[in-house]
Design an enzyme around this catalytic site. Structure first.
Site, PDB file in Angstrom:
ATOM      1  N   PRO A  95      21.537   2.536  -6.214  1.00 37.25           N
ATOM      2  CA  PRO A  95      20.388   1.620  -6.355  1.00 37.25           C
ATOM      3  C   PRO A  95      20.331   0.603  -5.214  1.00 37.25           C
ATOM      4  CG  PRO A  95      22.035   1.217  -8.077  1.00 37.25           C
ATOM      5  CD  PRO A  95      22.501   2.410  -7.305  1.00 37.25           C
ATOM      6  N   ARG A 160      10.529  22.120  -3.425  1.00 40.63           N
ATOM      7  CA  ARG A 160       9.127  22.501  -3.639  1.00 40.63           C
ATOM      8  C   ARG A 160       8.283  22.389  -2.373  1.00 40.63           C
ATOM      9  NH1 ARG A 160       5.681  19.077  -5.278  1.00 40.63           N
ATOM     10  NH2 ARG A 160       4.933  20.249  -7.061  1.00 40.63           N
ATOM     11  N   ASP A 175      -1.451  19.897  -3.204  1.00 37.06           N
ATOM     12  CA  ASP A 175      -0.435  18.953  -3.591  1.00 37.06           C
ATOM     13  C   ASP A 175       0.025  18.112  -2.405  1.00 37.06           C
ATOM     14  OD1 ASP A 175       0.576  18.800  -6.299  1.00 37.06           O
ATOM     15  OD2 ASP A 175       2.514  18.619  -5.274  1.00 37.06           O
TER      16      ASP A 175
HETATM   17  C1  9WO Z   1      25.687   0.705  -8.391  1.00 33.92           C
HETATM   18  C2  9WO Z   1      25.122  -0.502  -8.011  1.00 33.92           C
HETATM   19  C3  9WO Z   1      24.548  -1.555  -8.726  1.00 33.92           C
HETATM   20  C4  9WO Z   1      24.037  -2.656  -8.016  1.00 33.92           C
HETATM   21  C5  9WO Z   1      24.112  -2.672  -6.632  1.00 33.92           C
HETATM   22  C6  9WO Z   1      24.690  -1.604  -5.938  1.00 33.92           C
HETATM   23  C7  9WO Z   1      25.177  -0.539  -6.635  1.00 33.92           C
HETATM   24  N1  9WO Z   1      25.778   0.600  -6.178  1.00 33.92           N
HETATM   25  C8  9WO Z   1      26.064   1.352  -7.221  1.00 33.92           C
HETATM   26  C9  9WO Z   1      26.672   2.639  -7.099  1.00 33.92           C
HETATM   27  O1  9WO Z   1      26.920   3.137  -6.018  1.00 33.92           O
HETATM   28  N2  9WO Z   1      26.912   3.265  -8.251  1.00 33.92           N
HETATM   29  C10 9WO Z   1      27.493   4.574  -8.341  1.00 33.92           C
HETATM   30  C11 9WO Z   1      26.397   5.581  -8.606  1.00 33.92           C
HETATM   31  C12 9WO Z   1      28.431   4.627  -9.507  1.00 33.92           C
HETATM   32  C13 9WO Z   1      27.739   4.244 -10.794  1.00 33.92           C
HETATM   33  C14 9WO Z   1      26.517   5.100 -11.005  1.00 33.92           C
HETATM   34  N3  9WO Z   1      25.728   5.243  -9.832  1.00 33.92           N
HETATM   35  C15 9WO Z   1      24.392   5.084  -9.816  1.00 33.92           C
HETATM   36  C16 9WO Z   1      23.472   5.543  -8.906  1.00 33.92           C
HETATM   37  N4  9WO Z   1      23.724   4.404 -10.763  1.00 33.92           N
HETATM   38  N5  9WO Z   1      22.427   4.401 -10.442  1.00 33.92           N
HETATM   39  C17 9WO Z   1      22.250   5.102  -9.329  1.00 33.92           C
HETATM   40  C18 9WO Z   1      20.968   5.300  -8.715  1.00 33.92           C
HETATM   41  C19 9WO Z   1      20.853   6.113  -7.615  1.00 33.92           C
HETATM   42  C20 9WO Z   1      19.598   6.283  -7.046  1.00 33.92           C
HETATM   43  N6  9WO Z   1      18.511   5.681  -7.551  1.00 33.92           N
HETATM   44  C21 9WO Z   1      18.622   4.897  -8.639  1.00 33.92           C
HETATM   45  C22 9WO Z   1      19.835   4.692  -9.251  1.00 33.92           C
END
Ligand code: 9WO
Length: 264
Positions: A95, A160, A175
């Site tokens: 994120p 796709r 699309d």
């Molecule tokens: C979590 C996180 C939270 C706040 C700021 C930075 C951050 N980095 C991570 C991170 O690398 N988390 C790892 C991947 C481990 C926990 C679960 N992860 C994750 C990826 N949660 N959410 C995502 C994600 C990836 C792409 N788009 C949205 C959410």
């Protein structure tokens, strides 16, 4: 196109390999996938991939060493399978990354795929990110329990776009025209029955007049995008994707209509 995934849950990716558009394209060998499990690169009896965070705090952090070995084997496998001379780009699902969009999907197709790293627990050791990751990629401002679902979404968006994947060539063209090229939201869709719980279908769509239907759809796209995503209208304008007729239609719209307030 080939994807190499680094993940503690290799079975997650059975879904994109077997279902729907991506599944059919996989069976036709239009793309391929290999998953590298960091647990296979541990050296202790417990096969440890995570440890407690320096400085304290909740949860666990993925250790750099198993991740770096997994990425290294993925790069080596791509070199021998594809004859690549350059290392593939490595994208970390996070994120805190740059926002993934349709242009990133097109870039993946262009580059023949990439290595996608899926974290678990609280995150990954920053030294692995600094050494091995080209760029972190985010799908939006939300937190998940792992990067596997974002990685599958990214694979779906790239597959796709491959030639021959969407069997109906009109569908592929329309699309990409509506989303990637014009950068506008799609117009609404209708199918049978002609009357559904007292609601009809816009009569223009029943007219058989294809030129008028194309104009109506373009105007619906412009109306919807102006209401829900005015930022996309500005982007399309900057890229020179709006015609004089588009601009005239946009000027005819009532200003600043609050979105999502229909029938209220
Ligand atoms: C979590 C996180 C939270 C706040 C700021 C930075 C951050 N980095 C991570 C991170 O690398 N988390 C790892 C991947 C481990 C926990 C679960 N992860 C994750 C990826 N949660 N959410 C995502 C994600 C990836 C792409 N788009 C949205 C959410």
């Amino acid at each position: 196109m080939r994807f190499d995934i680094v993940s503690l849950f290799p079975e997650s990716f059975d879904i994109v390999r077997s279902l729907g558009v991506t599944g059919r394209a996989y069976a036709r060998r239009l793309w391929s996938l290999a998953v590298w499990n960091p647990r296979d690169y541990t050296t202790d009896v417990h096969r440890t991939v995570d440890d407690r965070p320096y400085g304290g705090g909740p949860g666990m952090v993925m250790m750099a060493e198993p991740l770096e070995h997994a990425v290294g084997d993925a790069q080596a496998a791509r070199r021998s399978a594809l004859g690549n001379t350059r290392d593939a780009a490595v994208f970390l699902m996070s994120p805190a990354g740059r926002r993934f969009d349709q242009r990133c999907a097109a870039r993946l197709v262009d580059e023949g795929g990439a290595i996608l790293v899926c974290g678990r627990y609280e995150g990954v050791d920053q030294r692995f990110v600094d050494r091995c990751v080209t760029e972190p990629w985010s799908l939006g401002d939300f937190v998940l329990s792992g990067g596997e679902i974002p990685a599958m979404a990214i694979i779906d968006s790239a597959v796709r776009l491959l030639p021959g994947v969407l069997h109906d060539p009109d569908s592929a063209r329309e699309d990409s025209f509506n989303t990637a090229l014009s950068g506008l939201l799609d117009s609404p869709h209708y199918t049978r029955p002609e009357q559904y719980r007292g609601q009809g279908v816009p009569s223009i769509l029943l007219s058989g007049h294809h030129a008028n239907i194309a104009v109506w759809r373009r105007e619906q796209s412009l109306r919807l995008t102006a209401a829900q995503r005015p930022d996309l209208i500005r982007q399309a304008r900057e890229r020179g994707l709006l015609s004089a007729a588009d601009e005239a239609f946009l000027r005819s719209l009532p200003v600043n209509h609050p979105p999502g307030t229909a029938n209220r």
